[in-house]
Design a protein around this motif. Structure first.
Motif, PDB file in Angstrom:
ATOM      1  N   GLY A  41       0.830  -1.196   0.000  1.00 42.32           N
ATOM      2  CA  GLY A  41       0.000   0.000   0.000  1.00 42.32           C
ATOM      3  C   GLY A  41       0.857   1.235   0.000  1.00 42.32           C
ATOM      4  O   GLY A  41       1.610   1.477   0.941  1.00 42.32           O
ATOM      5  N   LEU A  42       0.820   1.996  -1.104  1.00 45.03           N
ATOM      6  CA  LEU A  42       1.605   3.243  -1.238  1.00 45.03           C
ATOM      7  C   LEU A  42       3.089   2.997  -1.036  1.00 45.03           C
ATOM      8  O   LEU A  42       3.804   3.800  -0.440  1.00 45.03           O
ATOM      9  CB  LEU A  42       1.100   4.285  -0.226  1.00 45.03           C
ATOM     10  N   GLY A  43       3.566   1.826  -1.527  1.00 47.11           N
ATOM     11  CA  GLY A  43       4.985   1.528  -1.429  1.00 47.11           C
ATOM     12  C   GLY A  43       5.442   1.064  -0.068  1.00 47.11           C
ATOM     13  O   GLY A  43       6.635   0.849   0.139  1.00 47.11           O
ATOM     14  N   GLU A  44       4.531   0.933   0.886  1.00 47.74           N
ATOM     15  CA  GLU A  44       4.868   0.506   2.234  1.00 47.74           C
ATOM     16  C   GLU A  44       4.324  -0.900   2.486  1.00 47.74           C
ATOM     17  O   GLU A  44       3.346  -1.325   1.875  1.00 47.74           O
ATOM     18  CB  GLU A  44       4.276   1.477   3.273  1.00 47.74           C
ATOM     19  N   GLU A  45       4.994  -1.619   3.395  1.00 48.02           N
ATOM     20  CA  GLU A  45       4.525  -2.943   3.749  1.00 48.02           C
ATOM     21  C   GLU A  45       3.207  -2.833   4.501  1.00 48.02           C
ATOM     22  O   GLU A  45       3.087  -2.085   5.461  1.00 48.02           O
ATOM     23  CB  GLU A  45       5.562  -3.650   4.616  1.00 48.02           C
ATOM     24  N   GLN A  46       2.213  -3.561   4.051  1.00 47.82           N
ATOM     25  CA  GLN A  46       0.885  -3.502   4.630  1.00 47.82           C
ATOM     26  C   GLN A  46       0.441  -4.911   5.003  1.00 47.82           C
ATOM     27  O   GLN A  46       0.746  -5.870   4.316  1.00 47.82           O
ATOM     28  CB  GLN A  46      -0.099  -2.884   3.635  1.00 47.82           C
ATOM     29  N   PHE A  47      -0.266  -5.009   6.126  1.00 44.88           N
ATOM     30  CA  PHE A  47      -0.746  -6.294   6.604  1.00 44.88           C
ATOM     31  C   PHE A  47      -2.263  -6.304   6.573  1.00 44.88           C
ATOM     32  O   PHE A  47      -2.905  -5.335   6.976  1.00 44.88           O
ATOM     33  CB  PHE A  47      -0.254  -6.559   8.032  1.00 44.88           C
ATOM     34  N   VAL A  48      -2.832  -7.397   6.081  1.00 44.21           N
ATOM     35  CA  VAL A  48      -4.271  -7.553   6.031  1.00 44.21           C
ATOM     36  C   VAL A  48      -4.647  -8.742   6.902  1.00 44.21           C
ATOM     37  O   VAL A  48      -4.256  -9.880   6.616  1.00 44.21           O
ATOM     38  CB  VAL A  48      -4.780  -7.764   4.589  1.00 44.21           C
ATOM     39  N   GLN A  49      -5.377  -8.461   7.987  1.00 48.36           N
ATOM     40  CA  GLN A  49      -5.849  -9.525   8.850  1.00 48.36           C
ATOM     41  C   GLN A  49      -7.166 -10.076   8.323  1.00 48.36           C
ATOM     42  O   GLN A  49      -8.043  -9.325   7.895  1.00 48.36           O
ATOM     43  CB  GLN A  49      -6.060  -9.011  10.282  1.00 48.36           C
ATOM     44  N   LEU A  50      -7.287 -11.384   8.364  1.00 42.54           N
ATOM     45  CA  LEU A  50      -8.522 -12.055   7.993  1.00 42.54           C
ATOM     46  C   LEU A  50      -9.209 -12.488   9.279  1.00 42.54           C
ATOM     47  O   LEU A  50      -8.640 -13.260  10.070  1.00 42.54           O
ATOM     48  CB  LEU A  50      -8.224 -13.262   7.100  1.00 42.54           C
ATOM     49  N   VAL A  51     -10.409 -11.990   9.500  1.00 42.40           N
ATOM     50  CA  VAL A  51     -11.110 -12.251  10.762  1.00 42.40           C
ATOM     51  C   VAL A  51     -12.550 -12.668  10.480  1.00 42.40           C
ATOM     52  O   VAL A  51     -13.057 -12.538   9.362  1.00 42.40           O
ATOM     53  CB  VAL A  51     -11.096 -10.994  11.661  1.00 42.40           C
ATOM     54  N   ARG A  52     -13.171 -13.179  11.529  1.00 39.20           N
ATOM     55  CA  ARG A  52     -14.596 -13.474  11.463  1.00 39.20           C
ATOM     56  C   ARG A  52     -15.282 -12.585  12.487  1.00 39.20           C
ATOM     57  O   ARG A  52     -14.870 -12.506  13.638  1.00 39.20           O
ATOM     58  CB  ARG A  52     -14.862 -14.949  11.754  1.00 39.20           C
ATOM     59  N   VAL A  53     -16.346 -11.900  12.027  1.00 34.10           N
ATOM     60  CA  VAL A  53     -17.006 -10.887  12.843  1.00 34.10           C
ATOM     61  C   VAL A  53     -18.468 -11.248  13.031  1.00 34.10           C
ATOM     62  O   VAL A  53     -19.157 -11.625  12.069  1.00 34.10           O
ATOM     63  CB  VAL A  53     -16.893  -9.492  12.182  1.00 34.10           C
ATOM     64  N   ARG A  54     -18.949 -11.129  14.266  1.00 38.44           N
ATOM     65  CA  ARG A  54     -20.376 -11.266  14.548  1.00 38.44           C
ATOM     66  C   ARG A  54     -20.988  -9.862  14.499  1.00 38.44           C
ATOM     67  O   ARG A  54     -20.621  -8.989  15.280  1.00 38.44           O
ATOM     68  CB  ARG A  54     -20.612 -11.890  15.920  1.00 38.44           C
ATOM     69  N   LEU A  55     -21.917  -9.658  13.562  1.00 36.98           N
ATOM     70  CA  LEU A  55     -22.510  -8.344  13.351  1.00 36.98           C
ATOM     71  C   LEU A  55     -23.635  -8.075  14.345  1.00 36.98           C
ATOM     72  O   LEU A  55     -24.366  -8.995  14.733  1.00 36.98           O
ATOM     73  CB  LEU A  55     -23.044  -8.239  11.923  1.00 36.98           C
ATOM     74  N   ASP A  56     -23.766  -6.810  14.733  1.00 37.33           N
ATOM     75  CA  ASP A  56     -24.861  -6.395  15.616  1.00 37.33           C
ATOM     76  C   ASP A  56     -26.087  -6.063  14.772  1.00 37.33           C
ATOM     77  O   ASP A  56     -26.424  -4.894  14.552  1.00 37.33           O
ATOM     78  CB  ASP A  56     -24.452  -5.166  16.445  1.00 37.33           C
ATOM     79  N   ARG A  57     -26.758  -7.104  14.271  1.00 42.08           N
ATOM     80  CA  ARG A  57     -27.960  -6.867  13.474  1.00 42.08           C
ATOM     81  C   ARG A  57     -28.796  -8.140  13.485  1.00 42.08           C
ATOM     82  O   ARG A  57     -28.297  -9.242  13.764  1.00 42.08           O
ATOM     83  CB  ARG A  57     -27.610  -6.496  12.039  1.00 42.08           C
ATOM     84  N   ASP A  58     -30.052  -7.963  13.192  1.00 43.40           N
ATOM     85  CA  ASP A  58     -30.941  -9.114  13.082  1.00 43.40           C
ATOM     86  C   ASP A  58     -30.886  -9.651  11.653  1.00 43.40           C
ATOM     87  O   ASP A  58     -30.711  -8.904  10.697  1.00 43.40           O
ATOM     88  CB  ASP A  58     -32.378  -8.716  13.426  1.00 43.40           C
ATOM     89  N   GLY A  59     -31.050 -10.947  11.507  1.00 42.71           N
ATOM     90  CA  GLY A  59     -31.031 -11.541  10.180  1.00 42.71           C
ATOM     91  C   GLY A  59     -30.359 -12.892  10.189  1.00 42.71           C
ATOM     92  O   GLY A  59     -29.717 -13.286  11.170  1.00 42.71           O
ATOM     93  N   PRO A  60     -30.470 -13.598   9.098  1.00 41.02           N
ATOM     94  CA  PRO A  60     -29.895 -14.947   9.049  1.00 41.02           C
ATOM     95  C   PRO A  60     -28.380 -14.959   9.048  1.00 41.02           C
ATOM     96  O   PRO A  60     -27.762 -15.904   9.530  1.00 41.02           O
ATOM     97  CB  PRO A  60     -30.456 -15.506   7.735  1.00 41.02           C
ATOM     98  N   LEU A  61     -27.751 -13.898   8.475  1.00 42.25           N
ATOM     99  CA  LEU A  61     -26.289 -13.862   8.374  1.00 42.25           C
ATOM    100  C   LEU A  61     -25.733 -12.924   9.437  1.00 42.25           C
ATOM    101  O   LEU A  61     -25.695 -11.713   9.248  1.00 42.25           O
ATOM    102  CB  LEU A  61     -25.867 -13.405   6.972  1.00 42.25           C
ATOM    103  N   GLN A  62     -25.293 -13.494  10.558  1.00 39.31           N
ATOM    104  CA  GLN A  62     -24.784 -12.674  11.659  1.00 39.31           C
ATOM    105  C   GLN A  62     -23.272 -12.755  11.805  1.00 39.31           C
ATOM    106  O   GLN A  62     -22.652 -11.855  12.345  1.00 39.31           O
ATOM    107  CB  GLN A  62     -25.449 -13.087  12.972  1.00 39.31           C
ATOM    108  N   GLU A  63     -22.650 -13.835  11.330  1.00 36.19           N
ATOM    109  CA  GLU A  63     -21.198 -13.975  11.363  1.00 36.19           C
ATOM    110  C   GLU A  63     -20.674 -13.982   9.941  1.00 36.19           C
ATOM    111  O   GLU A  63     -21.146 -14.753   9.095  1.00 36.19           O
ATOM    112  CB  GLU A  63     -20.786 -15.250  12.092  1.00 36.19           C
ATOM    113  N   VAL A  64     -19.705 -13.103   9.658  1.00 36.27           N
ATOM    114  CA  VAL A  64     -19.198 -12.949   8.293  1.00 36.27           C
ATOM    115  C   VAL A  64     -17.676 -12.872   8.310  1.00 36.27           C
ATOM    116  O   VAL A  64     -17.075 -12.442   9.298  1.00 36.27           O
ATOM    117  CB  VAL A  64     -19.768 -11.672   7.631  1.00 36.27           C
ATOM    118  N   PRO A  65     -17.016 -13.287   7.225  1.00 33.46           N
ATOM    119  CA  PRO A  65     -15.571 -13.073   7.103  1.00 33.46           C
ATOM    120  C   PRO A  65     -15.305 -11.616   6.717  1.00 33.46           C
ATOM    121  O   PRO A  65     -16.065 -11.009   5.955  1.00 33.46           O
ATOM    122  CB  PRO A  65     -15.171 -14.030   5.988  1.00 33.46           C
TER     123      PRO A  65
END
Length: 371
Positions: A41-65
């Motif tokens: 990113g912009l010539g600098e070393e960048q780290f991207v974390q992959l996480v699983r998040v539980r969303l604060d919302r109602d619905g069938p899909l509450q945990e997403v990558p």
């Protein structure tokens, strides 16, 4: 210009690895850290974390990558299980994507605000409640009048001055009550603000400042709004900044003179002024340094960048608009503080000679004496 480019690059470096046009923002909690990958990113070393998040919302899909991009290996920025986060939801051609854009800081801010309110009320009682209401009015004036008017194309200097006068009138009376000494403080604040307004116009003009001395002003020029008067914006900021400490000086000085009068009613106006000025001189010494440190602390990262990017001589750096703006801002505010002391002290010594002059409406009995 080197500094502005560097600052802008540093700020942009924290953007996600891929452009995101979020359709909505949601709150969530990290339930698992899946892994991490490197990116550029912009010539600098960048780290991207992959996480699983539980969303604060109602619905069938509450945990997403989700993905979270950060620069460097700073551990305080890493996501860990249980962290509260802000998630951007983006509808893309290959499906819905989720990005963690920041840590959720609102709970911590709310706790700090609750502690502040509790201590203000605990130690100041009724005046503490009044000061909190005055703070709320200040926020409303800035958010509902000053900022919208400037965005709409009004002169920032005039808008800021009017907003400062409204804030001074409401917040000081709410915090300190309706009394003669409070009215003296309000009048002295307004008079000193007018002097600061004139000084700011004079020195901004003499120094030929354009208001383009910060990266924020560059971003404002690129914003999709009407052309802003950046010089007026700089002047308005100086006025609002000076008001932040002026009311402390004027109310404190008026109260000091009033208490001196109560302790010794035989003191003449001249003696009240002399003794009040002695108290005020101590106040000036500490507050001028406080004002400088407040501005320097807010600009510390950019001062460090000046040290790093030192291709130009020191005198050229000191001559730059960024430094000149901070110098003018600090000196105008400091001059206003110094002038507020003799103005308030003289006004208070002259007017607080009548019996019961320091009483509020609530403290005074119909006969004019204390109950």
């Amino acid at each position: 210009m080197i500094l502005l480019v560097a600052a802008g690059a540093a700020a942009a470096a924290f953007a996600p690895a891929e452009p995101v046009e979020p359709d909505q923002f949601l709150r969530g909690r990290v339930v698992a850290v899946i892994g991490e990958r490197e990116a550029q990113g912009l010539g600098e070393e960048q780290f991207v974390q992959l996480v699983r998040v539980r969303l604060d919302r109602d619905g069938p899909l509450q945990e997403v990558p989700a993905e979270f991009a950060r620069m460097g290996s700073e551990s305080s920025q890493q996501l860990t299980e249980g962290d509260r986060v802000v998630v951007a939801v983006s509808e893309e051609p290959d499906g819905t994507r989720y990005y963690v854009v920041d840590h959720l800081r609102l709970p911590a801010l709310g706790a700090a605000l609750a502690i502040f309110f509790a201590l203000a009320i605990l130690f100041s009682r009724r005046k503490g409640v009044g000061s909190i209401i005055g703070l709320a009015i200040t926020a409303v004036v800035l958010a509902r009048f000053v900022v919208p008017a400037i965005v709409a194309g009004a002169n920032p200097l005039i808008v800021s001055l009017v907003g400062a006068l409204v804030i001074a009138l409401t917040s000081i009376y709410l915090a300190h009550g309706l009394s003669l000494r409070t009215s003296i403080a309000v009048g002295s604040t307004i008079l000193t603000l007018v002097i600061a307004w004139a000084l700011a116009i004079l020195f901004v003009s003499l120094a030929r400042l354009s208001g383009m001395g910060s990266e924020e002003s560059v971003y404002l020029q690129l914003a999709p709004i009407e052309q802003l008067n950046l010089r007026g914006l700089l002047l308005g900021g100086i006025i609002l900044g000076a008001l932040g400490v002026l009311d402390d000086i004027t109310t404190g000085q008026a109260a000091a003179v009033d208490e001196l009068r109560r302790a010794n009613p035989a003191l003449s106006t001249r003696e009240l002024y002399r003794r009040g000025l002695s108290i005020g001189s101590e106040h000036i010494t500490s507050l001028v340094n406080t004002l400088f440190l407040a501005y320097a602390g807010a600009s510390l990262p950019l001062f460090i960048l000046f040290t790093i990017y030192n291709e130009v001589p020191l005198w050229v750096t000191l001559n730059s608009e960024f430094v000149a703006e901070e110098v003018v801002r600090t000196l105008v505010g400091s001059v206003a503080l110094i002038l507020a002391v003799p103005i308030t002290t003289f006004s208070a010594a002259l007017l607080l000679r009548g019996r019961g002059a320091g009483e509020t409406v609530a403290d005074a009995s119909p006969s004019g004496h204390r109950d």
